[in-house]
Design a protein around this motif. Structure first.
Motif, PDB file in Angstrom:
ATOM      1  N   SER A 117     -11.520  -0.540   0.512  1.00  0.00           N
ATOM      2  CA  SER A 117     -12.333   0.193   1.792  1.00  0.00           C
ATOM      3  C   SER A 117     -10.447  -0.272   2.934  1.00  0.00           C
ATOM      4  CB  SER A 117     -13.207  -0.380   1.880  1.00  0.00           C
ATOM      5  OG  SER A 117     -14.210   0.602   0.848  1.00  0.00           O
ATOM      6  N   LEU A 118     -10.121   0.172   3.893  1.00  0.00           N
ATOM      7  CA  LEU A 118      -9.390  -0.261   5.243  1.00  0.00           C
ATOM      8  C   LEU A 118      -9.716   0.024   6.241  1.00  0.00           C
ATOM      9  CD1 LEU A 118      -5.972  -0.473   4.958  1.00  0.00           C
ATOM     10  CD2 LEU A 118      -6.097   1.751   5.692  1.00  0.00           C
ATOM     11  N   ALA A 119      -9.635  -1.135   6.772  1.00  0.00           N
ATOM     12  CA  ALA A 119     -10.378  -1.623   7.960  1.00  0.00           C
ATOM     13  C   ALA A 119      -9.021  -1.942   9.272  1.00  0.00           C
ATOM     14  CB  ALA A 119     -11.212  -2.337   8.235  1.00  0.00           C
ATOM     15  N   TRP A 120      -9.085  -1.658  10.055  1.00  0.00           N
ATOM     16  CA  TRP A 120      -7.975  -1.904  10.939  1.00  0.00           C
ATOM     17  C   TRP A 120      -8.155  -3.151  12.344  1.00  0.00           C
ATOM     18  CZ3 TRP A 120      -3.082  -0.297  10.467  1.00  0.00           C
ATOM     19  CH2 TRP A 120      -2.951   0.703   9.228  1.00  0.00           C
ATOM     20  N   MET A 121      -6.840  -4.310  12.097  1.00  0.00           N
ATOM     21  CA  MET A 121      -7.721  -5.749  13.051  1.00  0.00           C
ATOM     22  C   MET A 121      -6.313  -5.739  14.205  1.00  0.00           C
ATOM     23  SD  MET A 121     -10.953  -6.321  12.039  1.00  0.00           S
ATOM     24  CE  MET A 121     -10.990  -7.769  12.456  1.00  0.00           C
ATOM     25  N   LYS A 122      -6.477  -5.649  14.972  1.00  0.00           N
ATOM     26  CA  LYS A 122      -5.793  -6.000  15.892  1.00  0.00           C
ATOM     27  C   LYS A 122      -4.410  -5.038  15.650  1.00  0.00           C
ATOM     28  CE  LYS A 122      -7.591 -10.702  16.463  1.00  0.00           C
ATOM     29  NZ  LYS A 122      -7.041 -11.919  16.685  1.00  0.00           N
ATOM     30  N   GLY A 123      -4.844  -3.694  15.321  1.00  0.00           N
ATOM     31  CA  GLY A 123      -3.252  -2.787  14.673  1.00  0.00           C
ATOM     32  C   GLY A 123      -3.036  -3.088  13.226  1.00  0.00           C
ATOM     33  N   ARG A 124      -3.539  -3.630  12.752  1.00  0.00           N
ATOM     34  CA  ARG A 124      -2.809  -3.895  11.193  1.00  0.00           C
ATOM     35  C   ARG A 124      -4.044  -3.750   9.957  1.00  0.00           C
ATOM     36  NH1 ARG A 124       2.108  -6.542  11.378  1.00  0.00           N
ATOM     37  NH2 ARG A 124       2.618  -7.622  12.629  1.00  0.00           N
ATOM     38  N   PRO A 125      -4.111  -3.050   9.279  1.00  0.00           N
ATOM     39  CA  PRO A 125      -4.054  -2.765   8.250  1.00  0.00           C
ATOM     40  C   PRO A 125      -4.771  -4.338   7.247  1.00  0.00           C
ATOM     41  CG  PRO A 125      -2.217  -2.198   7.178  1.00  0.00           C
ATOM     42  CD  PRO A 125      -2.291  -2.698   9.352  1.00  0.00           C
ATOM     43  N   GLN A 162       0.172   3.333   6.726  1.00  0.00           N
ATOM     44  CA  GLN A 162       1.172   3.985   7.833  1.00  0.00           C
ATOM     45  C   GLN A 162       2.691   2.698   7.714  1.00  0.00           C
ATOM     46  OE1 GLN A 162      -0.408   3.018  11.477  1.00  0.00           O
ATOM     47  NE2 GLN A 162      -2.001   4.549  11.515  1.00  0.00           N
ATOM     48  N   GLY A 163       2.511   2.765   6.152  1.00  0.00           N
ATOM     49  CA  GLY A 163       3.636   1.873   5.612  1.00  0.00           C
ATOM     50  C   GLY A 163       3.761   0.590   5.469  1.00  0.00           C
ATOM     51  N   GLN A 164       2.614   0.582   6.283  1.00  0.00           N
ATOM     52  CA  GLN A 164       2.321  -1.922   6.673  1.00  0.00           C
ATOM     53  C   GLN A 164       1.836  -2.194   5.327  1.00  0.00           C
ATOM     54  OE1 GLN A 164       0.581  -2.560  10.701  1.00  0.00           O
ATOM     55  NE2 GLN A 164       0.876  -0.786  10.975  1.00  0.00           N
ATOM     56  N   ASP A 165       2.367  -3.411   4.397  1.00  0.00           N
ATOM     57  CA  ASP A 165       1.515  -4.261   4.381  1.00  0.00           C
ATOM     58  C   ASP A 165       0.687  -4.581   4.212  1.00  0.00           C
ATOM     59  OD1 ASP A 165       4.036  -4.526   2.128  1.00  0.00           O
ATOM     60  OD2 ASP A 165       4.511  -6.675   2.672  1.00  0.00           O
ATOM     61  N   VAL A 166      -0.910  -4.526   3.474  1.00  0.00           N
ATOM     62  CA  VAL A 166      -2.482  -4.119   4.008  1.00  0.00           C
ATOM     63  C   VAL A 166      -2.516  -5.875   3.322  1.00  0.00           C
ATOM     64  CG1 VAL A 166      -4.258  -4.064   3.246  1.00  0.00           C
ATOM     65  CG2 VAL A 166      -2.833  -1.945   3.383  1.00  0.00           C
ATOM     66  N   TYR A 167      -3.534  -6.811   4.556  1.00  0.00           N
ATOM     67  CA  TYR A 167      -3.669  -8.053   4.835  1.00  0.00           C
ATOM     68  C   TYR A 167      -4.865  -8.304   3.361  1.00  0.00           C
ATOM     69  CZ  TYR A 167      -4.771 -12.708   6.044  1.00  0.00           C
ATOM     70  OH  TYR A 167      -5.891 -14.041   6.589  1.00  0.00           O
ATOM     71  N   ILE A 168      -5.393  -8.999   2.653  1.00  0.00           N
ATOM     72  CA  ILE A 168      -6.191  -9.845   1.520  1.00  0.00           C
ATOM     73  C   ILE A 168      -6.834 -10.811   2.145  1.00  0.00           C
ATOM     74  CG2 ILE A 168      -5.626  -7.574   0.290  1.00  0.00           C
ATOM     75  CD1 ILE A 168      -4.762 -10.189  -1.535  1.00  0.00           C
ATOM     76  N   CYS A 211       0.836  -1.194   0.061  1.00  0.00           N
ATOM     77  CA  CYS A 211       0.102   0.187  -0.312  1.00  0.00           C
ATOM     78  C   CYS A 211       0.604   1.755  -0.385  1.00  0.00           C
ATOM     79  CB  CYS A 211      -1.011  -0.037   1.308  1.00  0.00           C
ATOM     80  SG  CYS A 211      -2.131   1.052   1.803  1.00  0.00           S
ATOM     81  N   ARG A 212       0.178   2.138  -1.061  1.00  0.00           N
ATOM     82  CA  ARG A 212       1.467   3.326  -0.831  1.00  0.00           C
ATOM     83  C   ARG A 212       0.661   4.531  -0.686  1.00  0.00           C
ATOM     84  NH1 ARG A 212       1.642   1.432  -5.907  1.00  0.00           N
ATOM     85  NH2 ARG A 212       3.797   0.100  -6.753  1.00  0.00           N
ATOM     86  N   ASP A 213      -0.241   4.208   0.082  1.00  0.00           N
ATOM     87  CA  ASP A 213      -1.201   5.853   0.781  1.00  0.00           C
ATOM     88  C   ASP A 213      -0.750   6.198   2.091  1.00  0.00           C
ATOM     89  OD1 ASP A 213      -3.511   6.304   2.215  1.00  0.00           O
ATOM     90  OD2 ASP A 213      -3.961   6.515   0.472  1.00  0.00           O
ATOM     91  N   PRO A 214      -0.761   6.538   2.089  1.00  0.00           N
ATOM     92  CA  PRO A 214      -0.131   7.209   4.029  1.00  0.00           C
ATOM     93  C   PRO A 214      -1.530   7.002   4.977  1.00  0.00           C
ATOM     94  CG  PRO A 214      -0.386   9.172   2.732  1.00  0.00           C
ATOM     95  CD  PRO A 214      -0.758   7.977   1.531  1.00  0.00           C
ATOM     96  N   SER A 215      -2.281   6.473   4.834  1.00  0.00           N
ATOM     97  CA  SER A 215      -2.948   6.015   6.040  1.00  0.00           C
ATOM     98  C   SER A 215      -2.962   4.690   5.832  1.00  0.00           C
ATOM     99  CB  SER A 215      -4.871   6.093   5.483  1.00  0.00           C
ATOM    100  OG  SER A 215      -4.739   4.662   4.001  1.00  0.00           O
TER     101      SER A 215
END
Length: 145
Positions: free
Chosen positions: A43-51, A16-22, A10-14
């Motif tokens: 859409s971005l959701a946060w689960m247990k502190g991870r995107p 926070q520099g983390q890879d996004v789980y799918i 994910c290149r979007d700042p939202s």
């Protein structure tokens, strides 16, 4: 995606520099899987502190057209072959992992008719994806497994 799960960069700042789980269940129909290089909107959701990505939609249309063709050659030991379609001058490369509808027998038979999506590989050569053998087109001399 591997085993219905995976990660996207994910290149979007939202993010926070983390890879996004799918998860495959969050792919919007008719999309059934992602491939390296696919660009998506989600859409971005946060689960247990991870995107985590939800409601994924494919942005780039790498898959040009769905074509019908005939298997010209199949190498069973290497699990790949070539499909001939009128829309393409060159034969279309096909990996066994792209064959759908045959969970216990991922192979094609020479002369068998198929439908597939075609995209261009990194070198500009046609490559088959989501290959669907057409019913009752398997040659009579084909050995079924």
């Amino acid at each position: 995606i591997h085993n219905n799960n995976g990660f996207i960069i994910c290149r979007d700042p939202s993010c926070q520099g983390q890879d996004v789980y799918i998860m495959a269940k969050h792919l919007r129909p008719p999309m059934t899987r992602l491939r390296p290089g696919d660009e998506v909107e989600f859409s971005l959701a946060w689960m247990k502190g991870r995107p985590q990505a939800r409601d994924l939609c494919l942005l780039n249309k790498k898959h040009t057209i769905r074509v019908r063709g005939t298997c010209q050659k199949w190498n069973e030991s290497r699990k790949y072959g070539f499909i001939k379609a009128a829309e393409y001058k060159d034969n279309i490369f096909c990996l066994a992992t792209e064959i759908l509808g045959r969970p216990n027998m991922r192979r094609l038979y020479e002369g068998e008719e198929v439908e597939c999506l075609v995209c261009m590989d990194q070198k500009g050569r046609p490559q088959a994806q989501d290959v669907r053998p057409l019913e009752n087109t398997q040659p009579a001399n084909a050995k079924t497994e």
